[in-house]
Design an enzyme around this catalytic site. Structure first.
Site, PDB file in Angstrom:
ATOM      1  N   HIS A 268      99.431   9.263  54.870  1.00 56.37           N
ATOM      2  CA  HIS A 268     100.772   9.404  55.185  1.00 56.37           C
ATOM      3  C   HIS A 268     100.957   8.358  55.878  1.00 56.37           C
ATOM      4  O   HIS A 268     100.860   7.225  55.565  1.00 56.37           O
ATOM      5  CB  HIS A 268     100.765  10.633  55.861  1.00 56.37           C
ATOM      6  CG  HIS A 268     102.263  11.336  56.163  1.00 56.37           C
ATOM      7  ND1 HIS A 268     103.372  10.734  55.387  1.00 56.37           N
ATOM      8  CD2 HIS A 268     102.860  12.469  56.464  1.00 56.37           C
ATOM      9  CE1 HIS A 268     104.385  11.654  55.724  1.00 56.37           C
ATOM     10  NE2 HIS A 268     104.243  12.545  56.456  1.00 56.37           N
ATOM     11  N   HIS A 307     103.159   6.790  45.327  1.00 53.38           N
ATOM     12  CA  HIS A 307     104.085   7.654  46.202  1.00 53.38           C
ATOM     13  C   HIS A 307     104.087   9.108  45.442  1.00 53.38           C
ATOM     14  O   HIS A 307     104.256   8.936  44.211  1.00 53.38           O
ATOM     15  CB  HIS A 307     105.329   7.066  46.507  1.00 53.38           C
ATOM     16  CG  HIS A 307     105.747   7.793  47.767  1.00 53.38           C
ATOM     17  ND1 HIS A 307     106.609   8.962  47.496  1.00 53.38           N
ATOM     18  CD2 HIS A 307     106.212   7.457  48.931  1.00 53.38           C
ATOM     19  CE1 HIS A 307     107.204   9.230  48.775  1.00 53.38           C
ATOM     20  NE2 HIS A 307     106.709   8.690  49.710  1.00 53.38           N
ATOM     21  N   ASP A 363     104.717   1.529  53.252  1.00 51.78           N
ATOM     22  CA  ASP A 363     103.627   1.043  54.426  1.00 51.78           C
ATOM     23  C   ASP A 363     103.012  -0.235  53.987  1.00 51.78           C
ATOM     24  O   ASP A 363     102.536  -0.794  54.704  1.00 51.78           O
ATOM     25  CB  ASP A 363     102.620   2.304  54.298  1.00 51.78           C
ATOM     26  CG  ASP A 363     103.046   3.355  55.305  1.00 51.78           C
ATOM     27  OD1 ASP A 363     103.858   3.143  56.104  1.00 51.78           O
ATOM     28  OD2 ASP A 363     103.148   4.342  54.613  1.00 51.78           O
TER      29      ASP A 363
HETATM   30  N1  CMC Z   1      95.592   3.496  44.506  1.00 49.71           N
HETATM   31  C1  CMC Z   1      94.834   3.618  43.274  1.00 49.71           C
HETATM   32  N2  CMC Z   1      95.079   4.573  42.597  1.00 49.71           N
HETATM   33  C2  CMC Z   1      96.173   5.587  43.060  1.00 49.71           C
HETATM   34  C3  CMC Z   1      96.857   5.462  44.184  1.00 49.71           C
HETATM   35  C4  CMC Z   1      96.654   4.196  45.045  1.00 49.71           C
HETATM   36  N3  CMC Z   1      97.105   4.039  46.259  1.00 49.71           N
HETATM   37  N4  CMC Z   1      97.606   6.197  44.485  1.00 49.71           N
HETATM   38  C5  CMC Z   1      97.569   7.181  43.263  1.00 49.71           C
HETATM   39  N5  CMC Z   1      96.702   6.451  42.506  1.00 49.71           N
HETATM   40  C6  CMC Z   1      96.089   7.115  41.286  1.00 49.71           C
HETATM   41  C7  CMC Z   1      95.308   8.386  41.388  1.00 49.71           C
HETATM   42  O1  CMC Z   1      93.977   8.129  41.488  1.00 49.71           O
HETATM   43  C8  CMC Z   1      95.616   9.146  40.056  1.00 49.71           C
HETATM   44  O2  CMC Z   1      94.964   8.705  39.138  1.00 49.71           O
HETATM   45  P1  CMC Z   1      94.436   9.626  37.864  1.00 49.71           P
HETATM   46  O3  CMC Z   1      95.677  10.129  37.113  1.00 49.71           O
HETATM   47  O4  CMC Z   1      93.847   8.542  36.810  1.00 49.71           O
HETATM   48  O5  CMC Z   1      93.505  10.497  38.337  1.00 49.71           O
HETATM   49  C9  CMC Z   1      97.271   8.940  39.981  1.00 49.71           C
HETATM   50  O6  CMC Z   1      97.209   7.610  40.756  1.00 49.71           O
HETATM   51  C10 CMC Z   1      98.219   9.796  40.251  1.00 49.71           C
HETATM   52  O7  CMC Z   1      98.200   9.820  41.576  1.00 49.71           O
HETATM   53  P2  CMC Z   1      98.724  11.239  42.305  1.00 49.71           P
HETATM   54  O8  CMC Z   1      97.469  12.044  42.445  1.00 49.71           O
HETATM   55  O9  CMC Z   1      99.670  11.813  41.553  1.00 49.71           O
HETATM   56  O10 CMC Z   1      99.322  10.893  43.477  1.00 49.71           O
HETATM   57  P3  CMC Z   1      99.905  11.928  44.614  1.00 49.71           P
HETATM   58  O11 CMC Z   1     101.408  12.204  44.386  1.00 49.71           O
HETATM   59  O12 CMC Z   1      98.923  12.956  44.950  1.00 49.71           O
HETATM   60  O13 CMC Z   1      99.287  11.013  45.980  1.00 49.71           O
HETATM   61  C11 CMC Z   1      99.827   9.322  47.604  1.00 49.71           C
HETATM   62  C12 CMC Z   1     100.421  10.115  46.508  1.00 49.71           C
HETATM   63  C13 CMC Z   1     100.717   8.584  48.377  1.00 49.71           C
HETATM   64  C14 CMC Z   1      99.269  10.122  48.662  1.00 49.71           C
HETATM   65  C15 CMC Z   1      98.812   8.387  46.761  1.00 49.71           C
HETATM   66  O14 CMC Z   1      99.560   7.405  46.111  1.00 49.71           O
HETATM   67  C16 CMC Z   1      97.998   7.392  47.838  1.00 49.71           C
HETATM   68  O15 CMC Z   1      97.038   8.141  48.252  1.00 49.71           O
HETATM   69  N6  CMC Z   1      98.474   6.222  48.278  1.00 49.71           N
HETATM   70  C17 CMC Z   1      97.627   5.449  49.241  1.00 49.71           C
HETATM   71  C18 CMC Z   1      98.095   5.907  50.442  1.00 49.71           C
HETATM   72  C19 CMC Z   1      99.362   5.570  50.945  1.00 49.71           C
HETATM   73  O16 CMC Z   1      99.799   4.184  50.754  1.00 49.71           O
HETATM   74  N7  CMC Z   1     100.116   6.435  51.543  1.00 49.71           N
HETATM   75  C20 CMC Z   1     101.464   6.097  51.977  1.00 49.71           C
HETATM   76  C21 CMC Z   1     102.497   6.850  51.300  1.00 49.71           C
HETATM   77  S1  CMC Z   1     104.327   6.365  51.473  1.00 49.71           S
HETATM   78  C22 CMC Z   1     104.565   6.856  53.448  1.00 49.71           C
HETATM   79  C23 CMC Z   1     104.471   8.172  53.721  1.00 49.71           C
HETATM   80  O17 CMC Z   1     104.921   9.055  53.038  1.00 49.71           O
HETATM   81  O18 CMC Z   1     103.855   8.541  54.666  1.00 49.71           O
END
Ligand code: CMC
Length: 429
Positions: A268, A307, A363
């Site tokens: 986050h 995201h 971020d």
């Molecule tokens: N790098 C690599 N792969 C990713 C990433 C990433 N940053 N984010 C998502 N994926 C992949 C994930 O492994 C999944 O792959 P598969 O379908 O093959 O298993 C697919 O994309 C879908 O991801 P998701 O599970 O639907 O994503 P989510 O909605 O659960 O998670 C997130 C969203 C922000 C937690 C995630 O994208 C992440 O961990 N990003 C890195 C951390 C980050 O930058 N966070 C800041 C968010 S913006 C500011 C805020 O809100 O605080």
């Protein structure tokens, strides 16, 4: 038959049910009438992480994740970032309309005149180790404010709520600055009421021996824009924590300490800190392709990408990139920028990222600007928490006034052991 309904056939019983559809949503409670027999509890929905559940109705922030749109109270984020100050935006987020001249003067006066912390707070800060994470200090001091203002418990009283809003918006920069000075072993600097909200924050961070601190206008403006971009983001993890904790009718300081704790996590608001660590680990542009390969093999996350809601370029990331150019003109280019640009370039044309709809989020670039402005990496989540205070408080007020809301209490699907008899110690395996 009215068209704004959903007909559900339960194949276990052959019975059909009609439930209303309002705002393209059905009420989960309407499913409870679907039963196999009269003793049955009724049908529930299973939705870990609230992937497809609206937990509230809100009029604060609108996001269209596919189109990359973000609006506060109807106003597009790019217009606000270009034309407003953070204090105007905080007012808008909290009260629903942009302030007129008199309202803004009154709001600014009240925020400016609540910036001081009780002197005892300094003793609290001093209890932390010299290398304590600033976010730990921030969370703890916000929670401690609850003990200084016991009247804040009267959450149903609008005047009491208003007072805590002034206090929280005004005091978060002071708490943040004290935590920064603590880690540097420097004396705390008291607020300067002649300065703007971001200007005073810079004063409390950086002032040394000068009689009067004069903030650098480019840094002051960049900080104001970054604050605007972070003011609210509807039902994210931290805001959901604010609402869930606030739904017990606890005071806003206690609820906000929980929201800030949620924000601290690396997925986050802690992600900006993680981006910098990641760029440092990559170290050089030539290492970018190998790093991307590791991400695709799921050995690493590309921090600052992806995201839950945006499946397109995060509109905040676009504005930040522009702000970065202005900051770099003054500070010189951050060496991490080259690696970040290369990561972005490769990721945006790579099949893995395109097919997963992974784009840079807020971020990705904010950390690079913060670093160029001289902030230590651990301080980044605190810089996110300061402006998010307005969003948390707006969402909290909306919750407290919403007749649909009750104490947050999800259901569970129990899959544990059935009833069994206690086993004495000598008979346990
Ligand atoms: N790098 C690599 N792969 C990713 C990433 C990433 N940053 N984010 C998502 N994926 C992949 C994930 O492994 C999944 O792959 P598969 O379908 O093959 O298993 C697919 O994309 C879908 O991801 P998701 O599970 O639907 O994503 P989510 O909605 O659960 O998670 C997130 C969203 C922000 C937690 C995630 O994208 C992440 O961990 N990003 C890195 C951390 C980050 O930058 N966070 C800041 C968010 S913006 C500011 C805020 O809100 O605080």
């Amino acid at each position: 038959m009215p068209s704004n309904t959903l007909t559900i056939t339960d194949n276990r019983t052959g019975k059909s049910y009609e439930v209303p559809v309002e705002n393209e949503t059905i009420r989960a409670q309407d499913l409870r009438q679907i039963k196999v027999n009269p003793q049955d509890f009724g049908l529930m929905t299973y939705d870990p992480a609230f992937m497809n559940t609206a937990s509230c109705k809100s009029t604060i922030t609108y996001i269209d994740g596919d189109a990359g749109i973000l609006r506060y109270r109807g106003y597009p984020i790019d217009q606000l970032a270009e034309k407003a100050t953070y204090l105007e935006v905080a007012y808008l987020v909290l009260y629903g309309e942009l302030p007129n001249k008199a309202q803004l003067a009154d709001w600014t006066y009240n925020v400016t005149h609540h910036t001081f912390l009780h002197e005892s707070t300094k003793h609290l800060m001093e209890a932390f180790r010299y290398d304590a994470h600033p976010m730990s200090m921030f969370i703890s001091v916000v929670a401690a404010l609850s003990s200084f203002y016991p009247e804040a418990k009267q959450v149903k009283d609008p005047d009491v709520r208003q007072k805590q809003i002034y206090r929280l918006i005004a005091k978060v920069p002071t708490i943040a600055a004290f935590s920064y000075r603590h880690t540097r072993g420097l004396p705390y600097v008291y607020p300067d009421n002649d300065l703007s909200y971001p200007g005073n924050f810079l004063n409390m961070l950086d002032k040394m021996t000068q009689a009067k601190y004069e903030p650098d206008p480019v840094k002051e403006h960049a900080l104001d824009v970054l604050f605007i971009l972070h003011a609210d983001h509807e039902q994210n993890c931290g805001t959901n924590a604010m609402r869930a904790i606030g739904s017990s009718m606890v005071d806003p300081y206690s609820a906000m300490a929980g929201a800030a704790a949620a924000l601290y996590g690396p997925l986050h608001g802690g992600a900006n800190e993680e981006v910098l660590k990641m760029l440092t680990e990559i170290g050089h542009v030539k290492n970018v392709p190998a790093f991307i390969d590791r991400v695709k093999k799921k050995e690493k996350l590309l921090m600052g990408f992806g995201h839950r809601v945006y499946k397109n370029y995060d509109p905040r990331a676009k504005i930040i990139k522009k702000t970065a150019d202005e900051v770099f003109k003054v500070t010189g280019v951050n060496p991490m920028l080259e690696i970040a640009l290369e990561l972005e370039r490769i990721a945006l044309q790579d099949d893995y990222f395109v097919s997963h709809k992974l784009y840079p989020n807020v971020d990705f670039y904010s950390g690079i600007i913060y670093q160029a402005m001289g902030f230590p990496v651990e301080f980044f989540p605190v810089l996110f928490a300061i402006p998010r205070t307005s969003g948390w408080l707006a969402q909290w007020v909306e919750l407290v006034n919403d007749p649909d809301q009750k104490i947050a209490r999800p259901r569970q699907i129990y899959l544990g052991a059935d009833q069994r008899d206690f086993v004495p110690m000598d008979q346990r395996k």
